[in-house]
Design a protein around this motif. Structure first.
Motif, short mmCIF file in Angstrom:
data_model
loop_
_atom_site.label_atom_id
_atom_site.label_comp_id
_atom_site.label_asym_id
_atom_site.label_seq_id
_atom_site.Cartn_x
_atom_site.Cartn_y
_atom_site.Cartn_z
N LEU A 49 0.84 -1.21 0.00
CA LEU A 49 0.00 0.00 0.00
C LEU A 49 0.87 1.26 0.00
O LEU A 49 0.59 2.22 -0.72
N ASN A 50 1.94 1.26 0.79
CA ASN A 50 2.84 2.41 0.80
C ASN A 50 3.51 2.58 -0.56
O ASN A 50 3.64 3.70 -1.04
N HIS A 51 3.91 1.48 -1.17
CA HIS A 51 4.51 1.57 -2.51
C HIS A 51 3.52 2.17 -3.51
O HIS A 51 3.90 3.00 -4.35
N MET A 52 2.28 1.76 -3.41
CA MET A 52 1.26 2.31 -4.31
C MET A 52 1.13 3.82 -4.10
O MET A 52 1.02 4.58 -5.06
N LEU A 53 1.15 4.26 -2.85
CA LEU A 53 1.06 5.69 -2.56
C LEU A 53 2.28 6.42 -3.10
O LEU A 53 2.15 7.49 -3.71
N VAL A 54 3.46 5.86 -2.91
CA VAL A 54 4.67 6.47 -3.46
C VAL A 54 4.54 6.61 -4.97
O VAL A 54 4.74 7.69 -5.54
N GLY A 55 4.19 5.52 -5.64
CA GLY A 55 4.14 5.53 -7.09
C GLY A 55 3.10 6.49 -7.65
O GLY A 55 3.42 7.36 -8.47
N GLN A 83 -4.97 4.19 8.83
CA GLN A 83 -6.14 4.98 8.42
C GLN A 83 -5.72 6.14 7.51
O GLN A 83 -6.38 6.41 6.51
N LEU A 84 -4.63 6.80 7.86
CA LEU A 84 -4.15 7.90 7.01
C LEU A 84 -3.64 7.38 5.67
O LEU A 84 -3.82 8.02 4.64
N LEU A 85 -3.01 6.22 5.69
CA LEU A 85 -2.53 5.61 4.45
C LEU A 85 -3.71 5.33 3.52
O LEU A 85 -3.68 5.70 2.33
N CYS A 86 -4.75 4.72 4.05
CA CYS A 86 -5.94 4.43 3.23
C CYS A 86 -6.59 5.71 2.74
O CYS A 86 -6.99 5.80 1.57
N LEU A 87 -6.69 6.69 3.60
CA LEU A 87 -7.28 7.98 3.21
C LEU A 87 -6.47 8.64 2.10
O LEU A 87 -7.03 9.14 1.12
N GLN A 88 -5.15 8.62 2.22
CA GLN A 88 -4.30 9.23 1.19
C GLN A 88 -4.41 8.48 -0.14
O GLN A 88 -4.38 9.10 -1.21
#
Length: 172
Positions: A49-55, A83-88
């Motif tokens: 999920l973090n990688h997806m946000l980075v990309g 929760q913040l990760l999902c929101l972002q």
């Protein structure tokens, strides 16, 4: 490769729908399981999920919307709060949907995207095909996450594009 604006709008809509569907399914996943090594390229569901946000939010969106070339590691953890990760991720998907909706007609789409990769390599790629990559990349990683969910014994949502299309046609 020619890619019409209408197809890009459909993919942006799918991106929002699929993110929301997957992230809703993750509510049932424990924190321990979210961070567990399930053999994904970015180790865990959380890492993916973090990688997806980075990309999509930290690298590709600035390349398209701001003609910027940020540099960061693809495995960087940019948000530690689930929760913040999902929101972002949801906000990023909506941002892409708005961006694509504002694109000019097919004939006026830029022909190329020029940027410098995180490794410092300059690229000049077909604009529409590279934009399609953003959505395809997320589809790839959502698939990995559902494999992780299966390995952990959780049910997985149906994320195929056709399910969104069926839901949309049922509303007509």
């Amino acid at each position: 490769m020619m890619m019409g604006r209408e197809a890009l709008v459909c993919m942006a809509d799918y991106h929002v729908w699929a993110h929301n569907t997957l992230l809703s399914a993750l509510h049932q996943v424990s924190d321990a399981d979210l961070h567990a090594d399930v053999g994904l390229f970015f180790t865990s569901i959380f890492g993916t999920l973090n990688h997806m946000l980075v990309g999509e939010a930290r690298l590709w969106y600035p390349r398209f919307a701001e003609q910027a070339s940020p540099r960061m590691a693809l495995n960087q953890i940019v948000e530690t709060d689930r929760q913040l990760l999902c929101l972002q991720l949801q906000q990023s998907a909506l941002q892409w949907q708005t961006f694509v909706a504002g694109l000019p007609s097919d004939a006026a789409l830029p022909s190329h995207l020029e940027y410098v990769s995180s490794a410092g390599v300059p690229f000049r790629l077909p604009y529409a095909a590279t934009l399609l990559h953003v959505f395809n990349h997320a589809t790839h990683h959502r698939g990995q996450i559902t494999a992780g969910l299966t390995a952990l014994g959780y049910p997985c949502p149906e994320l195929d594009l056709v399910y969104m299309l069926q839901q949309q046609s049922a509303k007509i």
